[in-house]
Design a protein around this motif. Structure first.
Motif, PDB file in Angstrom:
ATOM      1  N   GLN A 170      -0.383   8.355  -8.630  1.00  0.00           N
ATOM      2  CA  GLN A 170      -0.781   9.568  -9.353  1.00  0.00           C
ATOM      3  C   GLN A 170      -1.659   9.207 -10.545  1.00  0.00           C
ATOM      4  OE1 GLN A 170       2.342  12.366 -10.240  1.00  0.00           O
ATOM      5  NE2 GLN A 170       1.232  13.277 -11.922  1.00  0.00           N
ATOM      6  N   VAL A 171      -2.788   9.929 -10.679  1.00  0.00           N
ATOM      7  CA  VAL A 171      -3.713   9.695 -11.791  1.00  0.00           C
ATOM      8  C   VAL A 171      -4.283  11.028 -12.255  1.00  0.00           C
ATOM      9  CG1 VAL A 171      -4.372   7.452 -10.877  1.00  0.00           C
ATOM     10  CG2 VAL A 171      -5.722   9.455 -10.291  1.00  0.00           C
ATOM     11  N   LEU A 172      -4.973  10.997 -13.389  1.00  0.00           N
ATOM     12  CA  LEU A 172      -5.720  12.168 -13.871  1.00  0.00           C
ATOM     13  C   LEU A 172      -7.212  11.892 -13.775  1.00  0.00           C
ATOM     14  CD1 LEU A 172      -3.585  13.230 -16.957  1.00  0.00           C
ATOM     15  CD2 LEU A 172      -3.673  14.298 -14.707  1.00  0.00           C
ATOM     16  N   GLY A 173      -7.646  10.774 -14.285  1.00  0.00           N
ATOM     17  CA  GLY A 173      -9.049  10.378 -14.197  1.00  0.00           C
ATOM     18  C   GLY A 173      -9.149   8.900 -14.475  1.00  0.00           C
ATOM     19  N   THR A 174      -9.444   8.103 -13.463  1.00  0.00           N
ATOM     20  CA  THR A 174      -9.469   6.659 -13.615  1.00  0.00           C
ATOM     21  C   THR A 174     -10.145   6.043 -12.404  1.00  0.00           C
ATOM     22  OG1 THR A 174      -8.091   4.710 -14.009  1.00  0.00           O
ATOM     23  CG2 THR A 174      -7.223   6.362 -12.523  1.00  0.00           C
ATOM     24  N   ALA A 175     -10.200   4.712 -12.324  1.00  0.00           N
ATOM     25  CA  ALA A 175     -10.789   4.026 -11.180  1.00  0.00           C
ATOM     26  C   ALA A 175      -9.846   2.916 -10.725  1.00  0.00           C
ATOM     27  CB  ALA A 175     -12.161   3.450 -11.538  1.00  0.00           C
ATOM     28  N   PHE A 176      -9.663   2.801  -9.440  1.00  0.00           N
ATOM     29  CA  PHE A 176      -8.696   1.825  -8.913  1.00  0.00           C
ATOM     30  C   PHE A 176      -8.936   1.622  -7.423  1.00  0.00           C
ATOM     31  CE2 PHE A 176      -7.132   6.083  -8.753  1.00  0.00           C
ATOM     32  CZ  PHE A 176      -6.552   6.211  -7.502  1.00  0.00           C
ATOM     33  N   ASN A 177      -8.358   0.541  -6.902  1.00  0.00           N
ATOM     34  CA  ASN A 177      -8.468   0.208  -5.481  1.00  0.00           C
ATOM     35  C   ASN A 177      -7.077   0.241  -4.853  1.00  0.00           C
ATOM     36  OD1 ASN A 177     -10.535  -1.131  -3.404  1.00  0.00           O
ATOM     37  ND2 ASN A 177      -8.553  -2.122  -3.128  1.00  0.00           N
ATOM     38  N   ILE A 178      -6.971   0.855  -3.691  1.00  0.00           N
ATOM     39  CA  ILE A 178      -5.711   0.877  -2.942  1.00  0.00           C
ATOM     40  C   ILE A 178      -5.936   0.245  -1.580  1.00  0.00           C
ATOM     41  CG2 ILE A 178      -3.973   2.295  -1.798  1.00  0.00           C
ATOM     42  CD1 ILE A 178      -4.171   4.319  -3.930  1.00  0.00           C
ATOM     43  N   LYS A 200       8.732   5.928  -2.969  1.00  0.00           N
ATOM     44  CA  LYS A 200       9.658   7.021  -2.676  1.00  0.00           C
ATOM     45  C   LYS A 200      10.956   6.538  -2.049  1.00  0.00           C
ATOM     46  CE  LYS A 200       7.474  10.738  -4.032  1.00  0.00           C
ATOM     47  NZ  LYS A 200       8.045  11.642  -5.060  1.00  0.00           N
ATOM     48  N   LYS A 201      10.899   5.393  -1.398  1.00  0.00           N
ATOM     49  CA  LYS A 201      12.094   4.881  -0.737  1.00  0.00           C
ATOM     50  C   LYS A 201      13.052   4.223  -1.716  1.00  0.00           C
ATOM     51  CE  LYS A 201      13.436   2.268   3.383  1.00  0.00           C
ATOM     52  NZ  LYS A 201      12.927   1.460   4.528  1.00  0.00           N
ATOM     53  N   THR A 202      12.509   3.365  -2.595  1.00  0.00           N
ATOM     54  CA  THR A 202      13.368   2.647  -3.543  1.00  0.00           C
ATOM     55  C   THR A 202      13.440   3.335  -4.906  1.00  0.00           C
ATOM     56  OG1 THR A 202      11.536   1.295  -4.341  1.00  0.00           O
ATOM     57  CG2 THR A 202      12.747   0.487  -2.417  1.00  0.00           C
ATOM     58  N   LYS A 203      12.560   4.332  -5.131  1.00  0.00           N
ATOM     59  CA  LYS A 203      12.481   5.059  -6.403  1.00  0.00           C
ATOM     60  C   LYS A 203      11.962   4.193  -7.553  1.00  0.00           C
ATOM     61  CE  LYS A 203      14.204   8.593  -4.278  1.00  0.00           C
ATOM     62  NZ  LYS A 203      13.305   9.684  -3.848  1.00  0.00           N
ATOM     63  N   ILE A 204      11.355   3.051  -7.234  1.00  0.00           N
ATOM     64  CA  ILE A 204      10.789   2.180  -8.263  1.00  0.00           C
ATOM     65  C   ILE A 204       9.454   2.762  -8.742  1.00  0.00           C
ATOM     66  CG2 ILE A 204       9.810  -0.098  -8.754  1.00  0.00           C
ATOM     67  CD1 ILE A 204      11.782  -1.270  -6.758  1.00  0.00           C
ATOM     68  N   VAL A 205       9.310   2.900 -10.060  1.00  0.00           N
ATOM     69  CA  VAL A 205       8.089   3.449 -10.649  1.00  0.00           C
ATOM     70  C   VAL A 205       7.406   2.359 -11.484  1.00  0.00           C
ATOM     71  CG1 VAL A 205       7.120   5.160 -12.227  1.00  0.00           C
ATOM     72  CG2 VAL A 205       9.007   5.792 -10.704  1.00  0.00           C
ATOM     73  N   THR A 206       6.099   2.194 -11.274  1.00  0.00           N
ATOM     74  CA  THR A 206       5.338   1.185 -11.995  1.00  0.00           C
ATOM     75  C   THR A 206       4.102   1.830 -12.615  1.00  0.00           C
ATOM     76  OG1 THR A 206       6.013  -0.459 -10.346  1.00  0.00           O
ATOM     77  CG2 THR A 206       4.202  -1.060 -11.833  1.00  0.00           C
ATOM     78  N   PHE A 207       3.811   1.503 -13.875  1.00  0.00           N
ATOM     79  CA  PHE A 207       2.609   1.996 -14.544  1.00  0.00           C
ATOM     80  C   PHE A 207       1.611   0.843 -14.641  1.00  0.00           C
ATOM     81  CE2 PHE A 207       5.862   4.940 -15.908  1.00  0.00           C
ATOM     82  CZ  PHE A 207       5.224   6.169 -15.807  1.00  0.00           C
ATOM     83  N   LEU A 208       0.368   1.110 -14.257  1.00  0.00           N
ATOM     84  CA  LEU A 208      -0.653   0.075 -14.224  1.00  0.00           C
ATOM     85  C   LEU A 208      -1.813   0.409 -15.141  1.00  0.00           C
ATOM     86  CD1 LEU A 208      -0.843  -0.585 -10.383  1.00  0.00           C
ATOM     87  CD2 LEU A 208       0.215  -2.041 -12.086  1.00  0.00           C
ATOM     88  N   THR A 209      -2.324  -0.606 -15.821  1.00  0.00           N
ATOM     89  CA  THR A 209      -3.487  -0.478 -16.698  1.00  0.00           C
ATOM     90  C   THR A 209      -4.580  -1.413 -16.170  1.00  0.00           C
ATOM     91  OG1 THR A 209      -2.457  -2.128 -18.124  1.00  0.00           O
ATOM     92  CG2 THR A 209      -2.154   0.188 -18.729  1.00  0.00           C
ATOM     93  N   PRO A 210      -5.795  -1.376 -16.746  1.00  0.00           N
ATOM     94  CA  PRO A 210      -6.899  -2.182 -16.219  1.00  0.00           C
ATOM     95  C   PRO A 210      -6.576  -3.662 -16.043  1.00  0.00           C
ATOM     96  CG  PRO A 210      -7.733  -0.598 -17.786  1.00  0.00           C
ATOM     97  CD  PRO A 210      -6.243  -0.502 -17.843  1.00  0.00           C
ATOM     98  N   ASN A 211      -7.130  -4.220 -14.954  1.00  0.00           N
ATOM     99  CA  ASN A 211      -6.955  -5.629 -14.587  1.00  0.00           C
ATOM    100  C   ASN A 211      -5.503  -5.988 -14.279  1.00  0.00           C
ATOM    101  OD1 ASN A 211      -9.736  -6.470 -14.840  1.00  0.00           O
ATOM    102  ND2 ASN A 211      -9.460  -6.195 -17.048  1.00  0.00           N
ATOM    103  N   SER A 221      10.538  -7.195  -3.478  1.00  0.00           N
ATOM    104  CA  SER A 221      10.328  -6.409  -4.690  1.00  0.00           C
ATOM    105  C   SER A 221       8.861  -6.487  -5.076  1.00  0.00           C
ATOM    106  CB  SER A 221      11.193  -6.952  -5.831  1.00  0.00           C
ATOM    107  OG  SER A 221      12.568  -6.851  -5.497  1.00  0.00           O
ATOM    108  N   PRO A 222       8.333  -5.447  -5.710  1.00  0.00           N
ATOM    109  CA  PRO A 222       6.910  -5.446  -6.082  1.00  0.00           C
ATOM    110  C   PRO A 222       6.595  -6.551  -7.083  1.00  0.00           C
ATOM    111  CG  PRO A 222       8.080  -3.643  -7.158  1.00  0.00           C
ATOM    112  CD  PRO A 222       9.021  -4.219  -6.142  1.00  0.00           C
ATOM    113  N   VAL A 223       5.400  -7.091  -6.959  1.00  0.00           N
ATOM    114  CA  VAL A 223       4.949  -8.152  -7.856  1.00  0.00           C
ATOM    115  C   VAL A 223       3.793  -7.614  -8.688  1.00  0.00           C
ATOM    116  CG1 VAL A 223       3.950 -10.458  -8.010  1.00  0.00           C
ATOM    117  CG2 VAL A 223       5.646  -9.935  -6.223  1.00  0.00           C
TER     118      VAL A 223
END
Length: 316
Positions: A170-178, A200-211, A221-223
């Motif tokens: 989820q974003v509002l206005g940004t640039a990223f690669n999936i 959605k399965k594990t309910k783990i939430v991560t916030f990401l910033t540039p780089n 587990s996510p790295v």
């Protein structure tokens, strides 16, 4: 109407051979009769009272049928109105649905598209993107299979939400690669702005910033790691750049780009982790040659160059 005509019409009416127009004439005459003499030549053995009784019964029977048809029509008519309204509403909703829904596919070659909201998206090969933006929804919702780089148009009132399997970005206005190819590690890399990633399965939430990049691999587990974000979307410029990726994952990328099948004779080669960058439009032979040199492997092409077989002890 003469007596002879009336007699003939009465006989046809009772026999059921009268036309609709003839029946109407006789019925109008019958209901206008007020007790005067019945000027009809009677069939043998039938008196006036019997004739009147038969005619009345016949007319009542026809009237009853007509009344039944009217009742049926009255019952059907409301249903037709409801059905018509339903069809109009359905057509309107379908019009809104298709006008607010866009589907994009990229096959062997990357593709650039501009979404309805002005967001710019680069689709890598073998990618499908479905974009939905309904007037009555408070969000822009997308479904992604494959890999895409997004430069999202800012709209604080309408979050930009991407569904990729169990992962929701989820974003509002940004640039990223999936990167979200089926059967491969899922990865998100941010170049500017901030995003929220939820499993959605594990309910783990991560916030990401540039780089910053978060990666899910092999149900682990996510790295979260720091990266050079431009490497994540170098494919949009025709380049190949790999950052700490397995040889197996890289082989799939090569397959999509060059349409060649890579076979590992030694399965241990698949798990070798590689960081490498190749110039734009590098031939597949150069890419494979360098990858094999840094992983103690050799390679051979099939006669038709459609398959590359990798051998060697590898990185272990």
């Amino acid at each position: 109407m003469t007596k002879a005509q009336l007699t003939d019409l009465t006989t046809k009416y009772l026999d059921g051979t009268a036309t609709a127009a003839e029946r109407k004439i006789l019925e109008q005459w019958y209901y206008s009769f007020e007790g005067g003499e019945l000027a009809v030549e009677l069939p043998e053995g039938e008196d006036e009272e019997a004739l009147e009784s038969r005619m009345k019964a016949k007319i009542d029977e026809l009237n009853a049928r007509a009344g039944s048809r009217k009742r049926i029509l009255m019952q059907v008519r409301p249903f037709r109105i409801v059905a018509a309204v339903f069809l109009v509403l359905t057509a309107a909703l379908l019009s809104v649905f298709f006008s607010g829904r866009q589907v994009y596919n990229a096959q062997r070659q990357p593709r650039f598209v501009v979404l309805k909201d002005g967001s710019r998206v680069w689709l890598n090969s073998a990618t499908r993107l479905v974009y939905t933006d309904f007037p009555f929804m408070g969000e822009r919702r997308l479904s992604l299979t494959g890999e895409a780089y997004f430069d999202v148009a800012s709209d604080p009132d309408k979050p930009f939400i991407i569904q990729s399997g169990n992962m929701v970005t989820q974003v509002l206005g940004t640039a990223f690669n999936i990167k979200a190819y089926p059967g491969e590690p899922f990865a998100v890399t941010v170049t500017k702005g901030k995003i929220k990633l939820e499993d959605k399965k594990t309910k783990i939430v991560t916030f990401l910033t540039p780089n910053k990049q978060v990666k899910y691999a092999n149900r682990q587990s996510p790295v979260l790691v720091a990266v050079k974000a431009d490497m994540a979307y170098s494919w949009t410029k025709g380049q190949l750049a790999f950052y700490d990726q397995s040889f197996e994952e890289i082989a799939r990328t090569i397959n999509r780009k060059y349409n060649v099948n890579i076979v590992f004779a030694n399965k241990s080669l698949e798990q070798c982790m590689i960081t490498a960058t190749f110039e734009k439009e590098s031939p597949v032979s150069r890419v494979i040659d360098l990858l094999c040199k840094i992983n103690n492997a050799t390679y051979t092409f099939s006669a038709d160059s459609s398959t590359i077989t990798l051998e060697g002890k590898g990185c272990q």
